[in-house]
Design a protein around this motif. Sequence first.
Motif, PDB file in Angstrom:
ATOM      1  N   ASN A 135       0.734  -1.054   0.073  1.00 23.54           N
ATOM      2  CA  ASN A 135      -0.199  -0.101  -0.115  1.00 23.54           C
ATOM      3  C   ASN A 135       0.960   1.344  -0.102  1.00 23.54           C
ATOM      4  OD1 ASN A 135      -2.169   1.507   0.181  1.00 23.54           O
ATOM      5  ND2 ASN A 135      -3.282   0.684   1.907  1.00 23.54           N
ATOM      6  N   PHE A 138      -0.329   4.846   1.541  1.00 24.09           N
ATOM      7  CA  PHE A 138      -0.409   5.052   2.955  1.00 24.09           C
ATOM      8  C   PHE A 138       1.078   4.655   3.642  1.00 24.09           C
ATOM      9  CE2 PHE A 138      -4.777   4.674   1.758  1.00 24.09           C
ATOM     10  CZ  PHE A 138      -5.431   5.721   2.525  1.00 24.09           C
ATOM     11  N   TYR A 139       2.145   4.637   2.744  1.00 28.91           N
ATOM     12  CA  TYR A 139       3.372   4.052   3.348  1.00 28.91           C
ATOM     13  C   TYR A 139       4.156   5.230   4.459  1.00 28.91           C
ATOM     14  CZ  TYR A 139       8.198   2.538   3.637  1.00 28.91           C
ATOM     15  OH  TYR A 139       9.522   2.600   4.076  1.00 28.91           O
ATOM     16  N   SER A 140       3.632   6.261   4.306  1.00 32.98           N
ATOM     17  CA  SER A 140       4.455   7.244   4.886  1.00 32.98           C
ATOM     18  C   SER A 140       3.396   7.402   6.302  1.00 32.98           C
ATOM     19  CB  SER A 140       4.162   8.700   4.389  1.00 32.98           C
ATOM     20  OG  SER A 140       2.821   9.001   4.112  1.00 32.98           O
ATOM     21  N   VAL A 141       2.144   6.596   6.237  1.00 28.62           N
ATOM     22  CA  VAL A 141       1.375   7.013   7.485  1.00 28.62           C
ATOM     23  C   VAL A 141       1.612   5.673   8.321  1.00 28.62           C
ATOM     24  CG1 VAL A 141      -0.958   6.782   8.656  1.00 28.62           C
ATOM     25  CG2 VAL A 141      -0.355   8.108   6.399  1.00 28.62           C
ATOM     26  N   LEU A 142       1.900   4.432   7.542  1.00 19.48           N
ATOM     27  CA  LEU A 142       1.917   3.116   8.186  1.00 19.48           C
ATOM     28  C   LEU A 142       3.459   3.548   8.837  1.00 19.48           C
ATOM     29  CD1 LEU A 142       0.618   0.814   5.724  1.00 19.48           C
ATOM     30  CD2 LEU A 142      -0.318   1.356   7.776  1.00 19.48           C
ATOM     31  N   SER A 144       5.382   5.945   9.834  1.00 13.58           N
ATOM     32  CA  SER A 144       5.813   7.166  10.390  1.00 13.58           C
ATOM     33  C   SER A 144       7.019   6.972  11.150  1.00 13.58           C
ATOM     34  CB  SER A 144       4.477   7.964  11.148  1.00 13.58           C
ATOM     35  OG  SER A 144       4.429   7.202  12.456  1.00 13.58           O
TER      36      SER A 144
END
Length: 317
Positions: A135, A138-142, A144
């Motif tokens: 994904n 959403f990598y930067s969210v997953l 962080s």
Amino acid sequence: MVRYMRGVQGRNQTDVTEFLLLGLSNNSDLQVVLFGLFLLIYLATMVGNLGMILLIKIDPHLHTPMYYFLSSLSFVDASYSSSVTPKMLVNLVAENKGISFNGCAAQFYFFGSFLGTECFLLAMMAYDRYAAIWNPLFYSVLMSGRICFLLVATSFLAGFGNAAIHTGMTFRLSFCGSNRINHFYCDTPPLLKLSCSDTRINGIVIMAFSSFNVISCVMIVLISYLCILIAILRIPSLEGRHKAFSTCASHLTAVTIFFGTILFMYLRPTSSYSMEQDKVVSVFYTVVIPMLNPLIYSLKNQDVKEALKKTFQKHVL
């Protein structure tokens, strides 16, 4: 740490205050050759791993979760190699091959701590690759900065906590006979063979903890790469698939070498141990693997190669 080891020594009903590390060979000519070879490997290990940490720190393009984990891995590699190799080098050329009881316990603890940490770190790095490919939006969210820090901190806590249990159990045993360790560092099997206590509980606990830790890490890696494989097969273009897989190639190589060696070494019944065979295998994962990881990530990773090239051009040329 020193106070803890003194307490362990005080509780240990033994006259042994020093162990003798028999090393790899009694042949003086071979010892000189091994000293030169292992010294070169150790220097390459330190230069490679510390250089990787420095490169990641100074190059802004490498300030990503993947390279945050890689810099942690490089620190662990340099540390667990340093817990064994310097003493091994000294013993190859010194007449006195002794190591104090506390020194042996400290070496045992720190080597086990960093080895366990590497196991968990490699599993976390597999999850990172899964998050990046499965994904990417959403990598930067997953992954962080806070989550990356927690994953690395958890790896260190698990590694050091597991080693504390092994160290406490091993050095509470009585050593009332020979003090000659048939190895080049303080490892579990040769120490258990020297003990005059009942070591069956130690064997069960060590097998249980080692099995759980290694198998859980291997399962995280396998599940992560299964998801990665599914995600790659969904990519329509061949070029896209190759690009996605190339981001995992370095980690997959490092994982295969590390876990393959660890599974061979520790997940066996104690009755099947051959000390001479194990010493050779131990050289591979204590001395060689820490040198290989920075080479693997340098040769197989385009980002690292580009960063090395730019850094060399900027600071050398």
